[in-house]
Design an enzyme around this catalytic site. Sequence first.
Site, PDB file in Angstrom:
ATOM      1  N   HIS A  54       0.875  -0.750   0.001  1.00 30.67           N
ATOM      2  CA  HIS A  54      -0.080  -0.067  -0.032  1.00 30.67           C
ATOM      3  C   HIS A  54       1.118   1.181   0.571  1.00 30.67           C
ATOM      4  CE1 HIS A  54      -3.496   2.339   1.132  1.00 30.67           C
ATOM      5  NE2 HIS A  54      -2.464   3.191   1.632  1.00 30.67           N
ATOM      6  N   GLU A  55       1.632   1.568   1.204  1.00 34.64           N
ATOM      7  CA  GLU A  55       2.081   2.633   1.032  1.00 34.64           C
ATOM      8  C   GLU A  55       3.812   2.300   0.022  1.00 34.64           C
ATOM      9  OE1 GLU A  55       1.632   4.521   2.731  1.00 34.64           O
ATOM     10  OE2 GLU A  55       0.678   4.132   4.424  1.00 34.64           O
ATOM     11  N   HIS A  82       1.838   4.166  -3.323  1.00 35.57           N
ATOM     12  CA  HIS A  82       1.925   5.626  -3.157  1.00 35.57           C
ATOM     13  C   HIS A  82       3.537   6.657  -3.530  1.00 35.57           C
ATOM     14  CE1 HIS A  82      -2.101   6.498  -1.165  1.00 35.57           C
ATOM     15  NE2 HIS A  82      -2.235   5.097  -0.181  1.00 35.57           N
TER      16      HIS A  82
END
Length: 227
Positions: free
Chosen positions: A29-30, A33
């Site tokens: 997820h990170e 980004h």
Amino acid sequence: MDFLNQILRVPLDQLPYLLISLIIAFTVHEFAHAYFANKFGDPTARLQGRVTLNPVVHFDLLGVIFLLIAGFGWARPVPVNRDNFDRPRQMGIIVSAAGPLSNLLLGFLGTMIYTALSQFGMLNMISNEILFIAVHNFFGYFIILNFFLFLFNLVPLPPLDGYRLLEDIVPDHVRIKLKQVEHWSILIFLVILIVPPLRNITIEPLWDVAKLIYFQFANFFIILFGG
């Protein structure tokens, strides 16, 4: 052991499956980004070493502890400076959406692999009972957790990705008003998480939706694999 079982929202013997699933889900997820922010011209995350799948740099111990005990948690947020984007709004939408969509993709891939293993009889080939149970438990946590994180992060309240998406989608005059009440929005979000009756009617149903998404994808793959 009994003390830990009483504190944790997950049985102690299930904890390894949840932790492994969390590490993968939060890391991807990170990373998503950070990857797209860097790709679109913002080096902030890259300069902090965040464009990586190394879970250590994305890990937040307090966030994981809260998730295990209180049912909500977080990884280390990726810093993003939208002023470095050529098209801040459009690129900001992609960067914000990348995190939740990465969890959707992980849940999708997990469902595909688990369904394939089941449909082609590979799971039945595992003769070791402990390993058989471990595989089932891992995929169970991994799939539902990622679908849940996809849904949860789309909630349009700060500091979630859904709020950042909302900021980039709405007109400027609405965005200004959102900024003016952002501190109240954060307070509302915390109250929802902390107060069980509110959480039960807002956040908890997302688990049921996550399971529904899983069943829909699983049925699709069962048909695809000739089940």
